[in-house]
Design a protein around this motif. Structure first.
Motif, PDB file in Angstrom:
ATOM      1  N   ILE A  70       3.009  -0.361  14.721  1.00 43.04           N
ATOM      2  CA  ILE A  70       4.351  -0.377  14.137  1.00 43.04           C
ATOM      3  C   ILE A  70       4.275  -0.182  12.628  1.00 43.04           C
ATOM      4  O   ILE A  70       5.074   0.547  12.031  1.00 43.04           O
ATOM      5  N   CYS A  71       3.292  -0.828  12.016  1.00 38.49           N
ATOM      6  CA  CYS A  71       3.089  -0.672  10.573  1.00 38.49           C
ATOM      7  C   CYS A  71       2.812   0.784  10.219  1.00 38.49           C
ATOM      8  O   CYS A  71       3.354   1.309   9.241  1.00 38.49           O
ATOM      9  N   ASP A  72       1.976   1.437  11.014  1.00 41.71           N
ATOM     10  CA  ASP A  72       1.696   2.862  10.794  1.00 41.71           C
ATOM     11  C   ASP A  72       2.976   3.688  10.829  1.00 41.71           C
ATOM     12  O   ASP A  72       3.182   4.585  10.007  1.00 41.71           O
ATOM     13  N   PHE A  73       3.832   3.391  11.806  1.00 41.12           N
ATOM     14  CA  PHE A  73       5.078   4.140  11.976  1.00 41.12           C
ATOM     15  C   PHE A  73       5.997   3.946  10.770  1.00 41.12           C
ATOM     16  O   PHE A  73       6.524   4.915  10.210  1.00 41.12           O
TER      17      PHE A  73
ATOM     18  N   HIS B  14       0.838   6.063   1.064  1.00 39.57           N
ATOM     19  CA  HIS B  14       1.923   5.330   0.413  1.00 39.57           C
ATOM     20  C   HIS B  14       3.154   5.294   1.309  1.00 39.57           C
ATOM     21  O   HIS B  14       3.586   6.324   1.827  1.00 39.57           O
ATOM     22  N   PRO B  15       3.746   4.127   1.494  1.00 40.88           N
ATOM     23  CA  PRO B  15       4.920   3.974   2.360  1.00 40.88           C
ATOM     24  C   PRO B  15       6.194   4.390   1.635  1.00 40.88           C
ATOM     25  O   PRO B  15       6.154   4.750   0.453  1.00 40.88           O
TER      26      PRO B  15
ATOM     27  N   ALA C 111       8.911  -5.085  15.526  1.00 45.50           N
ATOM     28  CA  ALA C 111       7.820  -5.968  15.945  1.00 45.50           C
ATOM     29  C   ALA C 111       8.303  -7.174  16.740  1.00 45.50           C
ATOM     30  O   ALA C 111       7.474  -7.978  17.201  1.00 45.50           O
ATOM     31  N   ASN C 112       9.609  -7.316  16.926  1.00 45.16           N
ATOM     32  CA  ASN C 112      10.156  -8.456  17.661  1.00 45.16           C
ATOM     33  C   ASN C 112       9.972  -8.218  19.164  1.00 45.16           C
ATOM     34  O   ASN C 112      10.766  -7.535  19.815  1.00 45.16           O
TER      35      ASN C 112
ATOM     36  N   LEU D 255       5.326  -4.240   3.418  1.00 52.42           N
ATOM     37  CA  LEU D 255       4.492  -4.124   4.616  1.00 52.42           C
ATOM     38  C   LEU D 255       3.308  -5.089   4.564  1.00 52.42           C
ATOM     39  O   LEU D 255       2.893  -5.614   5.596  1.00 52.42           O
ATOM     40  N   ASP D 256       2.783  -5.322   3.377  1.00 47.29           N
ATOM     41  CA  ASP D 256       1.682  -6.288   3.278  1.00 47.29           C
ATOM     42  C   ASP D 256       2.152  -7.688   3.642  1.00 47.29           C
ATOM     43  O   ASP D 256       1.433  -8.451   4.296  1.00 47.29           O
ATOM     44  N   GLU D 257       3.365  -8.030   3.222  1.00 50.47           N
ATOM     45  CA  GLU D 257       3.931  -9.328   3.602  1.00 50.47           C
ATOM     46  C   GLU D 257       4.024  -9.444   5.122  1.00 50.47           C
ATOM     47  O   GLU D 257       3.721 -10.488   5.703  1.00 50.47           O
ATOM     48  N   CYS D 258       4.427  -8.368   5.767  1.00 58.33           N
ATOM     49  CA  CYS D 258       4.591  -8.386   7.222  1.00 58.33           C
ATOM     50  C   CYS D 258       3.251  -8.422   7.961  1.00 58.33           C
ATOM     51  O   CYS D 258       3.187  -8.897   9.104  1.00 58.33           O
ATOM     52  N   MET D 259       2.188  -7.934   7.332  1.00 63.10           N
ATOM     53  CA  MET D 259       0.914  -7.749   8.020  1.00 63.10           C
ATOM     54  C   MET D 259      -0.189  -8.705   7.558  1.00 63.10           C
ATOM     55  O   MET D 259      -1.351  -8.524   7.943  1.00 63.10           O
ATOM     56  N   LYS D 260       0.140  -9.724   6.781  1.00 66.61           N
ATOM     57  CA  LYS D 260      -0.913 -10.589   6.226  1.00 66.61           C
ATOM     58  C   LYS D 260      -1.721 -11.310   7.299  1.00 66.61           C
ATOM     59  O   LYS D 260      -2.886 -11.632   7.093  1.00 66.61           O
ATOM     60  N   ARG D 261      -1.134 -11.558   8.438  1.00 73.01           N
ATOM     61  CA  ARG D 261      -1.864 -12.223   9.525  1.00 73.01           C
ATOM     62  C   ARG D 261      -2.614 -11.221  10.397  1.00 73.01           C
ATOM     63  O   ARG D 261      -3.351 -11.607  11.310  1.00 73.01           O
TER      64      ARG D 261
END
Length: 460
Positions: free
Chosen positions: A430-433, A107-108, A399-400, A118-124
């Motif tokens: 990055i998502c993991d972090f 859990h974040p 992530a930029n 995070l799901d929004e950021c990682m959908k692709r």
């Protein structure tokens, strides 16, 4: 017939010499590795119901996990004593306790709102989901074990050619199976409007195949979910429904009579509650829902007058002794309504946990009622909205790649980032972090990006 546990279950991604003579089983080793992990410690800084900065009294993800582990172990003891009394195999208590401790690792910060951010950021790039992240932490990101190559080039876990050699805590396959709640791979790419998907990431696809090869598969072709995972799952529901309600009462949000009056007097609330409970209980009838709520919250002496009943209700919510008695009775009632359906074959690995219908309705009703009346209240929703913005902003900044956002990562993660070949792998790092941040660390990180922040001499 295969025994409940054998050498296949004890196997690990990286073979180790197990010292059975010192009295610790492989499952107990997994328990110890989890307990001493940094990820587990960070759960103390993640919200359960109320933000940690509000008070140090309320539960956080760490204390919730400890309670789930205790309830899961208690359930296993009950099933071993009652349902498996004449069976030669017993459920391993260390394994069940491990699953309870580990179930919320992924859990974040900021709970489900951080999860959606995070799901929004990682959908692709494969999405984000808390249970999938738990499996990834145990099998990959926790910094204990990694597979060394012929030409070892440092200890960051990512080879110079981009190969990911990390193995997390190198847990046994059976322990990993105990946290695999959803037997479905999350799609690598989903539409921006797609809802949160539950399952495991594509990056762990080969691992899940290996888990099933070692642990086995259900004989009836149903979804993969081991006995220990089922026990952990129902223990989580019991702890979540009961203890979140206890915290809500301590926080002054509600008390038993208020809950009863809201259910009786708010038809819209009942309709929303019925819709949620019906997803878990087939053929739910209205009278079942009302009866279950009444059984849980109608703790009054019928010979009392309205004023005395109201006073007693307020006392249950405000007095620690009465509140504890109320929760303890609820927990005991829920646990006694759970049994084990032993298959005719005697194979217990995928035996089904059965919950008495009235108990199932009560657990789901309490869980969702507290969600609708407390978690969805304006006082808590404002915290959630802030959390979404904080998590999303941190991820997008890191992530930029045009602005070299990864230079804000800790040194070891910068080294990993530089070795990873694909954009998706870098985004996942990055998502993991970000997912591993505590609520306070995320707020601090955000403030240093967007506000005045703190001293530059405090490391990230």
């Amino acid at each position: 017939m295969r025994p409940l546990y054998d050498q296949q279950d004890y196997a690990r991604q990286l073979t180790e010499v197990e010292e059975w003579d010192v009295g610790r089983s492989p499952f107990r080793r997994d328990y110890g590795r989890l307990l001493h992990s940094a990820t587990f410690r960070r759960l103390q800084g993640k919200t359960q119901l109320f933000p940690g900065h509000e008070s140090d009294f309320f539960r956080n993800r760490l204390t919730h996990s400890l309670e789930v582990a205790q309830v899961a172990k208690g359930l296993a003891q009950l099933l071993n004593t009652r349902d498996l009394a004449k069976h030669q195999h017993k459920i391993d208590l260390d394994l069940v306790e491990f699953a309870g401790l580990a179930h919320d690792l992924g859990h974040p910060p900021f709970g489900h709102n951080g999860e959606h951010a995070l799901d929004e950021c990682m959908k692709r790039f494969g999405g984000f989901e808390g249970n999938a992240q738990t499996l990834r932490i145990l099998s990959r990101t926790e910094k204990k074990s990694y597979r060394r190559g012929q030409a070892d080039d440092g200890s960051c876990g990512i080879a110079r050619n981009g190969e990911d050699r990390r193995l997390g805590i190198n847990a046994t396959y059976r322990s990993l199976a105990a946290v695999l709640k959803y037997d479905a791979e999350i799609e690598a790419q989903r539409l921006p409007t797609a809802k949160l998907a539950k399952g495991y990431y594509r990056s762990e696809q080969d691992l899940v195949v290996a888990i099933k090869r070692h642990v086995g598969t259900p004989p009836d072709g149903t979804a993969f979910k081991t006995l220990e995972c089922q026990i952990m799952d129902i223990a989580d529901d019991i702890a979540y429904s009961t203890y979140d309600l206890e915290d809500a009462m301590k926080g002054g949000f509600t008390h038993p009579m208020k809950l009863l009056s809201q259910v009786v007097g708010d038809q819209r609330l009942v309709e929303r509650l019925r819709e949620k409970v019906a997803k878990e209980v087939d053929g739910l009838r209205d009278e079942e829902l009302y009866e279950s709520i009444s059984d849980v919250f109608n703790v009054f002496d019928l010979n009392q007058g309205p004023l005395e009943m109201y006073t007693q209700s307020k006392l249950i919510a405000s007095d620690g002794h009465h509140r504890s008695d109320f929760s303890s009775a609820m927990i005991g009632r829920f646990m006694r309504g759970i049994s084990l359906e032993v298959p005719a074959s005697g194979d217990l690995r995928f035996a089904k946990i059965a919950v008495e219908r009235n108990i199932k309705v009560a657990i789901e009703a309490v869980k969702h009622l507290n969600y609708l009346l407390t978690i969805m209240s304006p006082r808590l929703k404002i915290v959630e909205f802030r959390g979404f913005e904080v998590v999303q902003t941190i991820f997008e900044t890191l992530a930029n790649e045009e602005q070299n956002g990864h230079h804000l990562l800790p040194d070891d993660l910068q080294e990993m980032h530089g070795r990873l070949v694909s954009e998706g792998d870098r985004k996942r790092l990055i998502c993991d972090f970000v997912a591993g941040m505590t609520d306070g660390y995320a707020v601090d990180f955000y403030s240093r990006l967007k506000e005045t922040g703190t001293t530059i001499f405090k490391p990230f």
